[in-house]
Design a protein around this motif. Sequence first.
Motif, PDB file in Angstrom:
ATOM      1  N   LEU A   1      32.129  42.515  15.527  1.00 11.82           N
ATOM      2  CA  LEU A   1      33.154  41.546  15.156  1.00 11.82           C
ATOM      3  C   LEU A   1      33.382  41.523  13.648  1.00 11.82           C
ATOM      4  N   PHE A   2      32.307  41.619  12.880  1.00 11.11           N
ATOM      5  CA  PHE A   2      32.475  41.647  11.428  1.00 11.11           C
ATOM      6  C   PHE A   2      33.233  42.905  11.009  1.00 11.11           C
TER       7      PHE A   2
ATOM      8  N   ALA B   1      24.546  43.145  18.179  1.00 12.21           N
ATOM      9  CA  ALA B   1      25.583  44.171  18.301  1.00 12.21           C
ATOM     10  C   ALA B   1      26.978  43.554  18.239  1.00 12.21           C
ATOM     11  N   ALA B   2      27.176  42.431  18.948  1.00 16.14           N
ATOM     12  CA  ALA B   2      28.490  41.793  18.957  1.00 16.14           C
ATOM     13  C   ALA B   2      28.870  41.267  17.576  1.00 16.14           C
TER      14      ALA B   2
ATOM     15  N   ARG C   1      16.826  37.566  26.002  1.00 19.15           N
ATOM     16  CA  ARG C   1      17.473  38.823  26.348  1.00 19.15           C
ATOM     17  C   ARG C   1      18.839  38.981  25.704  1.00 19.15           C
ATOM     18  N   TYR C   2      19.380  37.901  25.145  1.00 21.51           N
ATOM     19  CA  TYR C   2      20.687  37.986  24.493  1.00 21.51           C
ATOM     20  C   TYR C   2      20.585  38.442  23.039  1.00 21.51           C
ATOM     21  N   THR C   3      19.376  38.683  22.529  1.00 23.83           N
ATOM     22  CA  THR C   3      19.202  38.984  21.113  1.00 23.83           C
ATOM     23  C   THR C   3      19.954  40.235  20.706  1.00 23.83           C
ATOM     24  N   VAL C   4      19.680  41.346  21.388  1.00 21.97           N
ATOM     25  CA  VAL C   4      20.311  42.615  21.034  1.00 21.97           C
ATOM     26  C   VAL C   4      21.823  42.528  21.213  1.00 21.97           C
ATOM     27  N   GLY C   5      22.258  41.852  22.264  1.00 25.78           N
ATOM     28  CA  GLY C   5      23.695  41.720  22.500  1.00 25.78           C
ATOM     29  C   GLY C   5      24.397  40.964  21.388  1.00 25.78           C
TER      30      GLY C   5
END
Length: 282
Positions: free
Chosen positions: A119-120, A114-115, A107-111
């Motif tokens: 950040l880049f 996006a993060a 479930r952390y994939t999309v987060g």
Amino acid sequence: MTLVAHLTELRNRIAKALLALALGTVVGFLWYDRGLLTFLTEPYCALPGQFRFQGDEDCRLVVLDVFGGVLLRLKIGLIAGAVLSAPFWLYQLWAFITPGLKRNEKRYTVGFVAASTLLFAAGAFLAWLTLRKGLELLLSLAGNEVAFQLTAPDYLGFVVSLLVAFGLSLELPLIAVALNLVGVLSHEALSRSRRWIFFLTVVFAAFVTPTQDPFTMLAMAGPMILLFETAIQIARVVDKRRAKRDAAQHFHDLGDDEASPLDARPSRLEDSRDPSTTPFRG
């Protein structure tokens, strides 16, 4: 999945990522003379006229060979395409990795996609803000008797390398958070190594920044230190939740006829009982 199935999926993921990169490169190639080149040259054009050849107010860069302009445009278009298509090929990377992760880790994939993109972009924008001061410091060290006529490949290569270095540097704390979430890196290890992390961050910024000036180095090291401290605090919260979840899971896994850890501990009355009064059991 079999090995052949894994290789087939990897091939499909790479093909999709390359297609996205190709489309992004086309967009970057078309964007080159529609605002991208102006954006990249703006820090140099904002410098006083003394830093340009004979005070050239048009702020023109020089190309010294016939194919230099075409190769330069392709290079800038490719880098811009890689940045523009980053969310898609990062998702393809995570989509290939996630089948090997647990359900709560997927479930952390999309987060994370996006993060990492945000950040880049934040790092590249920070580099663009500090670029003018770094250029002015570097060019001023040559002395007043020196006139500058920068070539387009050298200047744009320098600018792009600085933007990419800042963008990738802000991804490192996110990697620490990812390793903590999957259970590879604990908060205790991060907290114990906090001083070394901050020291190595400053050293990393000193070596990575192309300008090598203190202003640009601190502009990179400062946000990285703040992000690493944020990563440490996130790891602390994640480890606490993981410990509570593991304790609750261990309690529920006990059988109906099995004593809980609290019941298994001897009471104070039993600990203080005189061994001599204990009846012999033979």
